[in-house]
Design a protein around this motif. Sequence first.
Motif, mmCIF file in Angstrom:
data_model
loop_
_atom_site.group_PDB
_atom_site.id
_atom_site.type_symbol
_atom_site.label_atom_id
_atom_site.label_comp_id
_atom_site.label_asym_id
_atom_site.label_seq_id
_atom_site.Cartn_x
_atom_site.Cartn_y
_atom_site.Cartn_z
ATOM 1 N N MET A 1 -42.795 30.580 -4.950
ATOM 2 C CA MET A 1 -43.797 30.563 -5.822
ATOM 3 C C MET A 1 -45.250 29.894 -6.025
ATOM 4 O O MET A 1 -45.053 29.031 -5.016
ATOM 5 C CB MET A 1 -43.126 29.690 -7.620
ATOM 6 N N ASP A 2 -46.333 31.068 -6.169
ATOM 7 C CA ASP A 2 -47.434 31.060 -5.442
ATOM 8 C C ASP A 2 -47.649 29.790 -6.801
ATOM 9 O O ASP A 2 -46.967 29.889 -7.878
ATOM 10 C CB ASP A 2 -48.502 31.901 -5.593
ATOM 11 N N THR A 3 -49.020 28.882 -6.486
ATOM 12 C CA THR A 3 -50.026 28.043 -7.239
ATOM 13 C C THR A 3 -50.167 28.576 -8.393
ATOM 14 O O THR A 3 -49.772 28.380 -9.599
ATOM 15 C CB THR A 3 -51.442 27.776 -6.123
ATOM 16 N N ALA A 4 -50.287 30.202 -8.716
ATOM 17 C CA ALA A 4 -51.074 30.709 -9.969
ATOM 18 C C ALA A 4 -49.545 30.625 -11.122
ATOM 19 O O ALA A 4 -49.762 29.741 -11.922
ATOM 20 C CB ALA A 4 -51.438 31.494 -9.541
ATOM 21 N N ALA A 5 -48.992 31.334 -10.320
ATOM 22 C CA ALA A 5 -47.417 31.145 -11.392
ATOM 23 C C ALA A 5 -46.693 29.742 -11.703
ATOM 24 O O ALA A 5 -46.376 30.008 -12.686
ATOM 25 C CB ALA A 5 -46.159 31.991 -10.560
ATOM 26 N N ALA A 6 -46.816 29.098 -10.643
ATOM 27 C CA ALA A 6 -46.409 27.491 -10.737
ATOM 28 C C ALA A 6 -47.162 26.585 -12.195
ATOM 29 O O ALA A 6 -46.893 26.002 -12.588
ATOM 30 C CB ALA A 6 -46.788 26.598 -9.326
ATOM 31 N N ALA A 7 -48.437 26.763 -12.250
ATOM 32 C CA ALA A 7 -49.782 26.451 -12.821
ATOM 33 C C ALA A 7 -49.048 27.077 -14.464
ATOM 34 O O ALA A 7 -49.014 26.559 -15.239
ATOM 35 C CB ALA A 7 -50.703 26.504 -12.059
#
Length: 186
Positions: A1-7
């Motif tokens: 999962m990329d950073t934006a989606a995780a955030a």
Amino acid sequence: MDTAAAAERALDAAEGLFYQRGIQSVGMDRIRTASGLSLKRLYQLFPSKERLVEAYLERRDERWRRDLAEHVERHEDPERRILAVFDWLGEWFAEPDFNGCAWINSYGELGATSEPVARQVRLHKTAFKEYVAGLAAAAGLPRSLGEQVFLLAEGAMATAAITGTPAPAAQAAEATRLLITAGRPS
């Protein structure tokens, strides 16, 4: 999962928990569980709970102000736009998960001990006050009337949360009608 989606996942979990249960009663472990992210990943995204609270308030502010403006802009008459603020507040107050103003709640919990949280609350409230004052000015009314309307809206928010009813929005709208009538140039 990329950073934006995780955030986003972390913020979704935090927002739901903070808004319904309060910030201080929700630990990072609970946010980890609700988000499905590891505690390590959560702290990589938000190095402290305070930073997560800031991000929650920033994101909520953008959405709240956008939704309010979209509702208000449906009306062409400048005076009606001022009153539309209270229509929107009444709809918000009537939502089943309404738990008061997130910024008032956050300030009540952390405003005295967290400058970053207090700053986010002040930014939100200042932007809302300026928005309402701008609506008054666009209607040819004194900016000070807009600041008075802002105070009515703030009082309605606090009262609706305490009483559990949307009625304060209609009551504040009626007071605003009187202010508009009194503030019209003669």
